[in-house]
Design a protein around this motif. Structure first.
Motif, PDB file in Angstrom:
ATOM      1  N   PHE A 142       7.866 -37.232   3.200  1.00 40.03           N
ATOM      2  CA  PHE A 142       7.962 -36.150   4.174  1.00 40.03           C
ATOM      3  C   PHE A 142       9.040 -36.417   5.227  1.00 40.03           C
ATOM      4  CE2 PHE A 142       3.630 -34.306   3.237  1.00 40.03           C
ATOM      5  CZ  PHE A 142       4.092 -33.021   3.018  1.00 40.03           C
ATOM      6  N   GLU A 143       9.263 -37.687   5.520  1.00 40.18           N
ATOM      7  CA  GLU A 143      10.202 -38.016   6.594  1.00 40.18           C
ATOM      8  C   GLU A 143      11.653 -37.802   6.169  1.00 40.18           C
ATOM      9  OE1 GLU A 143       9.785 -41.745   4.128  1.00 40.18           O
ATOM     10  OE2 GLU A 143       8.522 -40.075   4.787  1.00 40.18           O
ATOM     11  N   ARG A 144      11.893 -37.574   4.876  1.00 41.46           N
ATOM     12  CA  ARG A 144      13.266 -37.509   4.368  1.00 41.46           C
ATOM     13  C   ARG A 144      13.801 -36.086   4.418  1.00 41.46           C
ATOM     14  NH1 ARG A 144      11.547 -40.415  -0.992  1.00 41.46           N
ATOM     15  NH2 ARG A 144      10.890 -42.440  -0.185  1.00 41.46           N
ATOM     16  N   LEU A 156       2.381 -43.332  28.616  1.00 37.84           N
ATOM     17  CA  LEU A 156       0.928 -43.288  28.800  1.00 37.84           C
ATOM     18  C   LEU A 156       0.197 -43.985  27.658  1.00 37.84           C
ATOM     19  CD1 LEU A 156       0.549 -39.553  29.917  1.00 37.84           C
ATOM     20  CD2 LEU A 156       0.696 -41.573  31.391  1.00 37.84           C
ATOM     21  N   GLY A 157       0.857 -44.053  26.487  1.00 40.68           N
ATOM     22  CA  GLY A 157       0.231 -44.685  25.324  1.00 40.68           C
ATOM     23  C   GLY A 157      -0.615 -43.744  24.489  1.00 40.68           C
ATOM     24  N   ASP A 158      -1.057 -42.652  25.068  1.00 41.98           N
ATOM     25  CA  ASP A 158      -1.879 -41.672  24.352  1.00 41.98           C
ATOM     26  C   ASP A 158      -1.638 -40.317  25.008  1.00 41.98           C
ATOM     27  OD1 ASP A 158      -3.988 -40.827  22.499  1.00 41.98           O
ATOM     28  OD2 ASP A 158      -5.207 -40.547  24.298  1.00 41.98           O
ATOM     29  N   PRO A 159      -1.292 -39.306  24.204  1.00 38.21           N
ATOM     30  CA  PRO A 159      -1.254 -39.266  22.742  1.00 38.21           C
ATOM     31  C   PRO A 159       0.047 -39.856  22.174  1.00 38.21           C
ATOM     32  CG  PRO A 159      -0.571 -37.150  23.622  1.00 38.21           C
ATOM     33  CD  PRO A 159      -0.960 -37.992  24.811  1.00 38.21           C
ATOM     34  N   ALA A 160       0.040 -40.105  20.853  1.00 40.18           N
ATOM     35  CA  ALA A 160       1.279 -40.421  20.162  1.00 40.18           C
ATOM     36  C   ALA A 160       2.160 -39.177  20.196  1.00 40.18           C
ATOM     37  CB  ALA A 160       0.988 -40.831  18.723  1.00 40.18           C
ATOM     38  N   VAL A 161       3.447 -39.372  20.379  1.00 38.93           N
ATOM     39  CA  VAL A 161       4.320 -38.201  20.552  1.00 38.93           C
ATOM     40  C   VAL A 161       5.603 -38.377  19.760  1.00 38.93           C
ATOM     41  CG1 VAL A 161       5.319 -39.141  22.683  1.00 38.93           C
ATOM     42  CG2 VAL A 161       5.407 -36.697  22.272  1.00 38.93           C
ATOM     43  N   PHE A 162       6.045 -37.279  19.150  1.00 42.51           N
ATOM     44  CA  PHE A 162       7.281 -37.256  18.370  1.00 42.51           C
ATOM     45  C   PHE A 162       8.115 -36.058  18.835  1.00 42.51           C
ATOM     46  CE2 PHE A 162       4.225 -39.520  15.808  1.00 42.51           C
ATOM     47  CZ  PHE A 162       4.949 -40.597  15.310  1.00 42.51           C
ATOM     48  N   ASP A 163       9.428 -36.179  18.648  1.00 41.82           N
ATOM     49  CA  ASP A 163      10.319 -35.108  19.098  1.00 41.82           C
ATOM     50  C   ASP A 163      10.267 -33.919  18.134  1.00 41.82           C
ATOM     51  OD1 ASP A 163      10.934 -36.692  21.203  1.00 41.82           O
ATOM     52  OD2 ASP A 163      12.890 -37.328  20.476  1.00 41.82           O
ATOM     53  N   TYR A 164      11.377 -33.247  17.957  1.00 40.32           N
ATOM     54  CA  TYR A 164      11.421 -31.980  17.214  1.00 40.32           C
ATOM     55  C   TYR A 164      11.411 -32.246  15.700  1.00 40.32           C
ATOM     56  CZ  TYR A 164      12.339 -29.472  21.543  1.00 40.32           C
ATOM     57  OH  TYR A 164      12.225 -28.912  22.789  1.00 40.32           O
ATOM     58  N   VAL A 165      10.231 -32.546  15.169  1.00 39.15           N
ATOM     59  CA  VAL A 165      10.129 -32.948  13.768  1.00 39.15           C
ATOM     60  C   VAL A 165      10.439 -31.798  12.810  1.00 39.15           C
ATOM     61  CG1 VAL A 165       8.497 -34.790  14.271  1.00 39.15           C
ATOM     62  CG2 VAL A 165       7.639 -32.514  13.745  1.00 39.15           C
ATOM     63  N   PHE A 166      10.265 -30.540  13.246  1.00 38.49           N
ATOM     64  CA  PHE A 166      10.539 -29.397  12.381  1.00 38.49           C
ATOM     65  C   PHE A 166      11.844 -28.687  12.739  1.00 38.49           C
ATOM     66  CE2 PHE A 166       5.820 -29.640  12.310  1.00 38.49           C
ATOM     67  CZ  PHE A 166       5.677 -29.950  10.963  1.00 38.49           C
ATOM     68  N   ASP A 167      12.585 -29.265  13.679  1.00 40.47           N
ATOM     69  CA  ASP A 167      13.798 -28.591  14.140  1.00 40.47           C
ATOM     70  C   ASP A 167      15.043 -29.474  14.107  1.00 40.47           C
ATOM     71  OD1 ASP A 167      12.565 -25.990  15.227  1.00 40.47           O
ATOM     72  OD2 ASP A 167      11.383 -27.528  16.245  1.00 40.47           O
ATOM     73  N   GLU A 168      14.857 -30.796  14.002  1.00 40.43           N
ATOM     74  CA  GLU A 168      16.007 -31.699  14.035  1.00 40.43           C
ATOM     75  C   GLU A 168      15.971 -32.643  12.840  1.00 40.43           C
ATOM     76  OE1 GLU A 168      16.108 -33.636  17.814  1.00 40.43           O
ATOM     77  OE2 GLU A 168      16.594 -31.787  18.916  1.00 40.43           O
ATOM     78  N   GLU A 169      17.070 -32.696  12.130  1.00 39.10           N
ATOM     79  CA  GLU A 169      17.163 -33.524  10.932  1.00 39.10           C
ATOM     80  C   GLU A 169      16.878 -34.984  11.235  1.00 39.10           C
ATOM     81  OE1 GLU A 169      17.577 -33.806   6.892  1.00 39.10           O
ATOM     82  OE2 GLU A 169      18.039 -31.946   7.965  1.00 39.10           O
ATOM     83  N   GLY A 170      17.361 -35.462  12.382  1.00 36.25           N
ATOM     84  CA  GLY A 170      17.258 -36.891  12.683  1.00 36.25           C
ATOM     85  C   GLY A 170      16.028 -37.296  13.456  1.00 36.25           C
ATOM     86  N   ALA A 171      14.989 -36.467  13.442  1.00 40.72           N
ATOM     87  CA  ALA A 171      13.761 -36.826  14.160  1.00 40.72           C
ATOM     88  C   ALA A 171      13.206 -38.151  13.625  1.00 40.72           C
ATOM     89  CB  ALA A 171      12.725 -35.720  14.009  1.00 40.72           C
ATOM     90  N   ALA A 172      12.869 -39.057  14.554  1.00 40.24           N
ATOM     91  CA  ALA A 172      12.392 -40.394  14.156  1.00 40.24           C
ATOM     92  C   ALA A 172      10.938 -40.320  13.718  1.00 40.24           C
ATOM     93  CB  ALA A 172      12.554 -41.356  15.320  1.00 40.24           C
ATOM     94  N   LEU A 173      10.695 -40.646  12.449  1.00 40.07           N
ATOM     95  CA  LEU A 173       9.348 -40.594  11.894  1.00 40.07           C
ATOM     96  C   LEU A 173       9.068 -41.871  11.111  1.00 40.07           C
ATOM     97  CD1 LEU A 173       9.263 -36.907  10.599  1.00 40.07           C
ATOM     98  CD2 LEU A 173       7.814 -37.850  12.392  1.00 40.07           C
ATOM     99  N   PRO A 174       7.817 -42.303  11.038  1.00 40.71           N
ATOM    100  CA  PRO A 174       7.460 -43.450  10.200  1.00 40.71           C
ATOM    101  C   PRO A 174       7.461 -43.038   8.725  1.00 40.71           C
ATOM    102  CG  PRO A 174       5.486 -42.475  11.126  1.00 40.71           C
ATOM    103  CD  PRO A 174       6.646 -41.740  11.743  1.00 40.71           C
ATOM    104  N   PRO A 175       7.349 -43.982   7.808  1.00 41.55           N
ATOM    105  CA  PRO A 175       7.257 -43.619   6.383  1.00 41.55           C
ATOM    106  C   PRO A 175       6.041 -42.726   6.126  1.00 41.55           C
ATOM    107  CG  PRO A 175       7.707 -45.961   6.643  1.00 41.55           C
ATOM    108  CD  PRO A 175       7.393 -45.445   8.016  1.00 41.55           C
ATOM    109  N   LEU A 176       6.283 -41.597   5.449  1.00 34.64           N
ATOM    110  CA  LEU A 176       5.215 -40.621   5.197  1.00 34.64           C
ATOM    111  C   LEU A 176       5.210 -40.159   3.748  1.00 34.64           C
ATOM    112  CD1 LEU A 176       5.687 -38.402   8.403  1.00 34.64           C
ATOM    113  CD2 LEU A 176       3.933 -40.144   8.028  1.00 34.64           C
ATOM    114  N   GLY A 177       5.568 -41.057   2.851  1.00 36.54           N
ATOM    115  CA  GLY A 177       5.556 -40.720   1.432  1.00 36.54           C
ATOM    116  C   GLY A 177       6.605 -39.703   1.038  1.00 36.54           C
TER     117      GLY A 177
END
Length: 523
Positions: free
Chosen positions: A378-380, A355-376
């Motif tokens: 936080f993504e590590r 759909l293009g909106d909203p931006a969506v991410f998977d299980y950022v607080f539950d999975e080590e390998g969640a794909a995230l952009p550089p966040l200073g």
């Protein structure tokens, strides 16, 4: 014929000790009770009045003032062993227990196991190379003189240790003894106990070694049994099941741990919470029963870690002290997709991305390998993201210049959901309610290595896992979230489309197209 003499070390709750000793002796076994000399005189009187008429129970008259980590616990154990050897000449095994231990098998099962296995049950691994000690002092437990108890005289304990380090003082360890370590809870054969006590009488150097060591109850019997008994006659594991908290302390078990405890490959468990009255009653009845069908249900420590890691201690939710700080911020929309079956949530996320909106991410607080952009930073890693989740979400909003953001979270993260309701963001929750059958729970347990492949053992775990899943769903529904929508497996596509339309703020036909996606809920 097998007869167990239980060595019972207690320091509180004399009424419970009386019930515990009577229950153990009722099976035809024997009990030698040592009450900490620091206990009130009234506690000693209650034990005397409650147990003096029990032929299978004796009290250690010469009581020791016991302190954790010191020789006093070993001395109390030795005194109780000597008394039990003298008073119960037909006892074949000697089993060390505390007042917080309870049987998780029947007496009939325990007797049959001990009769079948002509062995000593004591965890015993190499002190220096076994990797048993995870934190704190290691080889200095034995190589320094410990003249003071760390808990009673902390200043003197560490001053003495520091002085020995500065002067380079080290104790000489016996060359003919391989030093071992392990759990302090064991069950030994009569001949083994007699041999250990005889060796201590014959070797004053060994007694001095452990007398001035730190936490000798984890080394003395473990070392001497391995020195005296052939390896093939030792089962190097404790017959008592216990788990540990994040702080390295023994975990307490509650009423809803019953099935998990019975599934463990052990005879007793420690520690049973004094508040777990229903569990205590059920375990007391179990010991007196003739039950023999005890399937194995996997690694209880791993299961306990899994459950408490989801915020659960018994049926209580433990607060996370680090879940503070940071705000997502006013004027932003945060959409939470909550699902037990993560593959279903990810399937839905794939369609939302189109759909293009909203931006969506998977299980950022539950999975080590969640794909995230550089966040200073936080993504590590999962631990870093979970420490300050609202601050992390704010950074994600700002780094991507987002007004709307959707993420997946596990239902166990109710604490995070509740925390976000207090934020000034526009919060919406979409719960994906899927059917959870026993087949799925079995696969879930095996994926997380909570259980082995034994079907009977897996069946024994099902009530614990189902209660966990049902409790999380119920708690989410009772959280009072204003904009809480449900996507329900088996519901009409039109109903699910209404939930998706309100959650995503999309046209009705687009929502209906997503709701009609083939195999959306498939496993």
């Amino acid at each position: 014929m097998t007869r167990i003499a239980f060595i019972l070390l207690v320091h509180k709750d004399p009424e419970a000790v009386v019930r515990q000793a009577r229950g153990l002796a009722a099976s035809g076994d024997a009990v030698a009770v040592h009450l900490d000399a620091r206990a009130p005189a009234e506690a000693w009187r209650i034990l005397q009045n409650g147990l003096c008429a029990e032929p299978g129970v004796v009290l250690v008259e010469r009581r020791r003032r016991c302190g954790w980590g010191g020789w006093s616990l070993v001395a109390a154990t030795i005194s109780a062993l000597r008394l039990a050897l003298a008073r119960f000449p037909d006892a074949t095994h000697f089993y060390l227990l505390s007042g917080d231990c309870m049987a998780i098998k029947s007496a009939a099962h325990a007797h049959e196991l001990l009769a079948r296995e002509d062995a000593d049950w004591i965890e015993s691994v190499d002190f220096f190379d076994g990797g048993w000690i995870k934190t704190g002092m290691q080889e200095e437990r034995l190589t320094r003189w410990h003249l003071f108890n760390e808990r009673e005289r902390k200043g003197l304990f560490y001053a003495s240790l520091g002085l020995q380090r500065r002067l380079g003082l080290r104790r000489r360890l016996p060359a003919d003894i391989r030093l071992m370590i392990g759990s302090q809870w064991w069950c030994l054969r009569r001949a083994t106990v007699e041999a250990v006590l005889r060796l201590l009488d014959e070797r004053p150097d060994l007694r001095r070694l452990f007398r001035w060591s730190w936490i000798p109850d984890e080394t003395l019997f473990q070392t001497l049994v391995r020195h005296l008994v052939p390896r093939e006659e030792i089962r190097s594991r404790s017959p008592t099941f216990l788990a540990f908290t994040d702080y390295g302390m023994p975990a307490s078990f509650h009423d809803d741990h019953h099935e998990m405890l019975l599934a463990q490959n052990a005879l007793f468990a420690r520690k049973i919470s004094p508040c777990a009255t229903r569990l205590r009653a059920r375990l007391s009845e179990l010991w007196a029963s003739q039950r023999r069908d005890f399937p194995r249900g996997g690694d209880g420590r791993r299961l306990h870690d899994y459950l408490t890691g989801r915020g659960r201690i018994g049926e209580r939710y433990g607060p996370r002290a680090w879940e503070v700080g940071g705000r997502v911020g006013v004027g932003r929309e945060l959409l939470l997709i909550v699902a037990h079956k993560r593959h279903v949530a990810k399937r839905l996320v794939g369609m939302i991305r189109q759909l293009g909106d909203p931006a969506v991410f998977d299980y950022v607080f539950d999975e080590e390998g969640a794909a995230l952009p550089p966040l200073g930073g936080f993504e590590r890693g999962l631990a870093k993201r979970s420490r300050h989740p609202r601050a992390m979400l704010r950074v994600l909003f700002e780094a991507q210049d987002l007004a709307r953001l959707a993420i997946c979270i596990d239902p166990c993260r109710l604490d995070l959901v509740q925390e976000l309701t207090e934020d000034r963001t526009d919060l919406r929750v979409l719960e994906i309610a899927t059917r959870i059958d026993d087949a799925y729970l079995r696969l879930h347990a095996q994926r997380l290595k909570l259980a082995d492949t034994d079907e009977a053992g897996l069946d024994l775990l099902m009530p614990t896992l189902r209660r966990q899943f049902d409790g999380e769903s119920r708690a989410l529904g009772e959280a009072g979230i204003a904009r809480h929508y449900r996507l329900v497996e088996g519901a009409p596509a039109e109903d699910n489309a209404k939930a998706l339309q309100a959650f995503l703020d999309i046209p009705a036909d687009t929502a209906l197209g997503i709701a009609r996606t083939p195999h959306l809920f498939d496993d």
